[in-house]
Design a protein around this motif. Sequence first.
Motif, PDB file in Angstrom:
ATOM      1  N   SER A  55      24.043  -8.801   6.254  1.00  0.00           N
ATOM      2  CA  SER A  55      23.686  -8.322   4.921  1.00  0.00           C
ATOM      3  C   SER A  55      23.032  -6.936   5.009  1.00  0.00           C
ATOM      4  O   SER A  55      23.363  -6.033   4.239  1.00  0.00           O
ATOM      5  CB  SER A  55      22.732  -9.319   4.246  1.00  0.00           C
TER       6      SER A  55
ATOM      7  N   CYS B 154      25.570  -4.238   5.673  1.00  0.00           N
ATOM      8  CA  CYS B 154      26.251  -3.793   4.445  1.00  0.00           C
ATOM      9  C   CYS B 154      25.383  -2.807   3.671  1.00  0.00           C
ATOM     10  O   CYS B 154      25.872  -1.794   3.143  1.00  0.00           O
ATOM     11  CB  CYS B 154      26.572  -4.992   3.556  1.00  0.00           C
ATOM     12  N   LYS B 155      24.086  -3.090   3.608  1.00  0.00           N
ATOM     13  CA  LYS B 155      23.170  -2.197   2.898  1.00  0.00           C
ATOM     14  C   LYS B 155      23.095  -0.828   3.586  1.00  0.00           C
ATOM     15  O   LYS B 155      22.937   0.206   2.923  1.00  0.00           O
ATOM     16  CB  LYS B 155      21.783  -2.831   2.810  1.00  0.00           C
TER      17      LYS B 155
ATOM     18  N   PHE C 280      25.517   0.626   4.974  1.00  0.00           N
ATOM     19  CA  PHE C 280      26.732   1.323   4.512  1.00  0.00           C
ATOM     20  C   PHE C 280      26.467   2.024   3.185  1.00  0.00           C
ATOM     21  O   PHE C 280      26.787   3.210   3.016  1.00  0.00           O
ATOM     22  CB  PHE C 280      27.863   0.300   4.385  1.00  0.00           C
TER      23      PHE C 280
ATOM     24  N   GLY D 141      22.905  -3.355  -3.424  1.00  0.00           N
ATOM     25  CA  GLY D 141      22.279  -3.887  -2.217  1.00  0.00           C
ATOM     26  C   GLY D 141      21.006  -4.657  -2.414  1.00  0.00           C
ATOM     27  O   GLY D 141      20.224  -4.769  -1.474  1.00  0.00           O
TER      28      GLY D 141
ATOM     29  N   THR E 153      26.860 -11.534   1.293  1.00  0.00           N
ATOM     30  CA  THR E 153      27.618 -10.566   2.083  1.00  0.00           C
ATOM     31  C   THR E 153      29.022 -10.351   1.529  1.00  0.00           C
ATOM     32  O   THR E 153      29.504  -9.218   1.459  1.00  0.00           O
ATOM     33  CB  THR E 153      27.703 -11.040   3.546  1.00  0.00           C
TER      34      THR E 153
ATOM     35  N   MET F 160      29.016  -7.985  -1.344  1.00  0.00           N
ATOM     36  CA  MET F 160      28.793  -6.606  -0.915  1.00  0.00           C
ATOM     37  C   MET F 160      30.037  -6.024  -0.246  1.00  0.00           C
ATOM     38  O   MET F 160      30.332  -4.834  -0.377  1.00  0.00           O
ATOM     39  CB  MET F 160      27.579  -6.528   0.013  1.00  0.00           C
ATOM     40  N   LEU F 161      30.801  -6.878   0.467  1.00  0.00           N
ATOM     41  CA  LEU F 161      32.051  -6.421   1.059  1.00  0.00           C
ATOM     42  C   LEU F 161      33.042  -5.977  -0.013  1.00  0.00           C
ATOM     43  O   LEU F 161      33.825  -5.046   0.190  1.00  0.00           O
ATOM     44  CB  LEU F 161      32.672  -7.533   1.908  1.00  0.00           C
TER      45      LEU F 161
ATOM     46  N   MET G 220      31.975  -2.576  -0.902  1.00  0.00           N
ATOM     47  CA  MET G 220      32.330  -1.679   0.198  1.00  0.00           C
ATOM     48  C   MET G 220      33.813  -1.337   0.137  1.00  0.00           C
ATOM     49  O   MET G 220      34.213  -0.182   0.366  1.00  0.00           O
ATOM     50  CB  MET G 220      31.993  -2.324   1.547  1.00  0.00           C
TER      51      MET G 220
ATOM     52  N   LEU H 188      36.503  -6.282   7.512  1.00  0.00           N
ATOM     53  CA  LEU H 188      36.353  -4.830   7.401  1.00  0.00           C
ATOM     54  C   LEU H 188      37.699  -4.128   7.566  1.00  0.00           C
ATOM     55  O   LEU H 188      38.026  -3.195   6.837  1.00  0.00           O
ATOM     56  CB  LEU H 188      35.379  -4.307   8.463  1.00  0.00           C
TER      57      LEU H 188
END
Length: 565
Positions: A200, A203-204, A206, A223, A229, A232-233, A236, A273
């Motif tokens: 997690s 990701c933040k 990023f 975030g 997660t 958040m993906l 992203m 990813l």
Amino acid sequence: MRSLVKINDLVLKGDFEEAIYKNQALSEYHNNPFIEALPPIFDEDDVLERFMVTPRITMQDKQGTTNIRYHVLKRIKNFIQPLPIHFEVERRLSTLIRRGYLARNPLDKTFLERIRVLHQLREDEDDSHKFINERLNYIRSTADSLSIIGISGIGKTTAIERLLLMYPQVIKHDMYKELLFNRTQIVWLKIDCPYDGSLSTLCKSFFKAIDDLLGTRYLEKFGYLNRITSTMLLHMTSLASMYGIGVLVIDEIQHLLHSKNDQEEMLNFFVTLSNTVGIPTVIIGTAKAQRLFKGNFRQARRAASDGAIIWDRMDETSEEWEFFLETLWELQCLKTSSELTDDVKKAFYDECQGITSVAVCLFILAQERAMFDEDNDNEIINAKVIKKTAKIDMQIIQPMMKAIRTNNFQEMIKYEDIMINLDELMLNHKRDSELEGRIRKGFKERQHTLDYKRRDMIENLCVEISALGIFNSLNVIDIKNLVTKIIGNNSIETDFNILKTDAIQQAIALNQQKNVKKEPKIEKKESLPLLLLRTKAVEKKQHPYDLLKTKGYIKQPLKEYYFNY
């Protein structure tokens, strides 16, 4: 208020450029503005010129007093020697970025469809993460990934950062072939795995990297703590498509082993990813990180689809080590130039074991010991000085070095960061003797060219100006532009200290200018007209009522309203 976790503030930043489109040698790279805006594919000479950093130590420096020469020695920390493995990493990185853009051509209909689907998913993010794979399956753009595994201090991070900086980081597009094409392209993004090993938090990191680069607020928006997660993906994925991110570099991935993450979950994260987010990734870590990719061969293969580079230490008998040591040995700042004898070579390798950062550190410390040792009037570096330096000044790493030196695998287990798994040695980098010879020849030639000397002076002057730490409003690009202009306006024979003085003075002036621009301008607000008239009346010792009446601010109701009515 949404609370945010603490994210590492250190983010590698590169240049910003306006898009200039270039003809492509390969047909598959045609008509893709993201690829055409990149620099031409680098050849070996380009990498050699842009990669190496040789600190400047003049005869005048060597003749200075001991306390001055002590400071001069610190320049050696910036020494970077191009080696065959650097060229291999550059080639992998170059193809990774370009081939990653093939499935993400912003002029392609499938790319526009991808943006549309992502927008729909973001509209209903509470449930969208449950079926993001199904929705994106038919426009999936699987990207390649590369993993670089090696012992601590071998130079993995330095190399990848140096190679990334050969590319602009942000490219602004306006027009493409006379068509309006207003886009911001992020060519590369580098983040470090958090120490807590949380996916997690990764990701933040990023989101924060993009915020630091573009001045956006994605970390605040996407975030906050209760975000899962997978959600958040999704964001992203959206940002990767929106900004055309060419490659994502994730360093220190061994930190993921510190957390309670399930290994299957971590592998799924990296596969996602590549497959769903669609960003080519470079994963960097120590030998400990190999544990992430064991147990599930299929996912491990997909998480490093472009292969793995096992970055081992240099072998004592290799041309690579010989070349490195000879170049490093030229950076002496002692009264007497010490000869690189066979005994010295053997002692030096024995104490650093071919690890670049240890070798550079040992070389600096050995010179410091030679300078201040009362029994060493001529300031000579010999095998005895090297061994004494390692034993006393580098005592903290002696257990690790001993484990490597004796190939004691039981002891190596205690220091997983320095252990290379023997099962993976078949993937080890093959030393290319022919390439090594070309590098050596090219390096020697460029040391005597004016272009190299100018680049070398610019590099060293930038490092010294930045190291002062007093220019709070100047970034790396500001300093580089300023230094480049100064070097260009002076003869190549101009003394380095004169150039440095000039650079400091100009940097101070530019820093002050930027500080002034940052200060908020306080606008002078004019006082209200009635207050101005009152002030004037008081100054004239007149009653304010009379002056206001004279100026027409006091009405006469009977005259103006009654008679009109």
